[in-house]
Design a protein around this motif. Structure first.
Motif, PDB file in Angstrom:
ATOM      1  N   ARG A   1       2.661   6.277   4.330  1.00 45.51           N
ATOM      2  CA  ARG A   1       2.251   5.889   3.195  1.00 45.51           C
ATOM      3  C   ARG A   1       3.572   5.816   2.409  1.00 45.51           C
ATOM      4  O   ARG A   1       3.200   5.694   0.952  1.00 45.51           O
TER       5      ARG A   1
ATOM      6  N   ALA B   1      -8.449  -3.929  -1.523  1.00 45.76           N
ATOM      7  CA  ALA B   1      -7.152  -4.196  -1.799  1.00 45.76           C
ATOM      8  C   ALA B   1      -7.145  -4.757  -3.198  1.00 45.76           C
ATOM      9  O   ALA B   1      -7.881  -5.572  -3.410  1.00 45.76           O
TER      10      ALA B   1
ATOM     11  N   GLU C   1       0.795  -1.249  -0.157  1.00 43.09           N
ATOM     12  CA  GLU C   1       0.085   0.087   0.029  1.00 43.09           C
ATOM     13  C   GLU C   1       0.922   1.347  -0.049  1.00 43.09           C
ATOM     14  O   GLU C   1       0.313   2.391   0.356  1.00 43.09           O
TER      15      GLU C   1
END
Ligand code: BTN
Length: 274
Positions: free
Chosen positions: A167, A274, A126
């Motif tokens: 992130r 996802a 991610e």
């Protein structure tokens, strides 16, 4: 881990000596933005294939007016000048081609499972690893494209500012390897980009599009929410399922009613799973 803040210009020249796609190489320790520096060179008559590479940027720019964190010694920042022969509506193809070249280069250098996230971010899981900023204009009767890319290469977790740390990732964080030469990454990327450009110029967009889809697992069958319109006039958000990309390089998303919409790069695409 120690890292040099400069890039080895001689090594870069040697690694790129047989990459014909690169017509001129400008290597700097630090610039404001490699895109801005390349635009300045283009205004002075620089040729297609001119490349500006920097070890740091003091005013690195990201998409949507964002800042691109570009500290010395850890990342790689580079821009390439192109004159696409396609109509303006198809210039997006080049930014997707850059993502393909960058993904292949990062995989080869690090062995990490790097993937493309729409439209042209690179990610591991991610977390974001690299991003492309394409800036296009018409100049002297032809299209001028400045294709910039920033890679996170040697950053440690503590090198990212707090707002990015959750992130973001780097090839070092993901692989644990310290022998990740930024010069080698630049050479791998530019030779992949040259190969991809050759394919595009021989009419091989569909092969490049297929490669983009192969490297972008979310491009087929992912549920997404589309936020289109402008901040002043936002359109009603809607949900759909990704169905690959079209001939202009737009993302195809199937609506609940079975119709398909082409989503442009400026629209936000939020993954719902996802
Ligand atoms: C993004 O927002 O994901 C795109 C980031 C693009 C950053 C690169 S670094 C080299 C080039 N010069 C810039 O000022 N920006 C791009």
């Amino acid at each position: 881990m120690t890292s040099k803040s400069s890039l080895d210009a001689r090594l870069l020249e040697r690694l790129l000596s047989d990459v014909r796609f690169v017509s001129r190489l400008v290597v700097s320790d630090s610039v404001g933005s490699t895109n801005d520096e390349l635009r300045r060179l283009a205004n002075e008559g620089a040729e297609e294939g001119t490349v500006v590479i920097a070890a740091a940027q003091t005013a690195g720019r990201g998409r949507m007016g964002r800042h691109w964190h570009s500290p010395p010694g850890r990342g790689l920042y580079l821009s390439v000048l192109l004159h696409p022969r396609e109509p303006l509506s198809q210039v997006t193809r080049w930014t997707l081609a850059a993502a393909v070249a960058a993904c292949r280069a990062c995989r080869e250098l690090s062995g990490c499972p790097v993937a493309i996230e729409w439209p042209n971010d690179l990610a591991i899981g991610e977390r974001k690893l690299a991003g492309v900023l394409a800036e296009v204009r018409s100049a002297a009767g032809r299209i001028e494209l400045v294709l910039g890319i920033g890679f996170n290469v040697l950053q440690r977790a503590e090198d990212f500012p707090t707002e990015l740390s959750e992130r973001s990732t780097s090839l070092y964080i993901a692989s644990g390897r310290t022998n990740l030469g930024r010069e080698r990454l630049a050479a791998l990327y530019l030779s992949e980009l040259g190969r991809t450009a050759g394919r595009m110029r021989e009419g091989g967009w569909s092969a490049v599009a297929a490669e983009w889809c192969r490297l972008a697992p979310g491009a087929h069958g992912r549920r997404v929410r589309i936020l289109a319109g402008t901040p002043k006039a936002p359109a009603t958000p809607w949900d759909g399922v990704t169905r690959g990309i079209d001939d202009d390089g737009a993302l195809l998303v199937e609506r609940a009613d079975g119709g398909t919409a082409s989503i442009r790069m400026i629209d936000a695409v939020i993954p719902l799973e996802a």
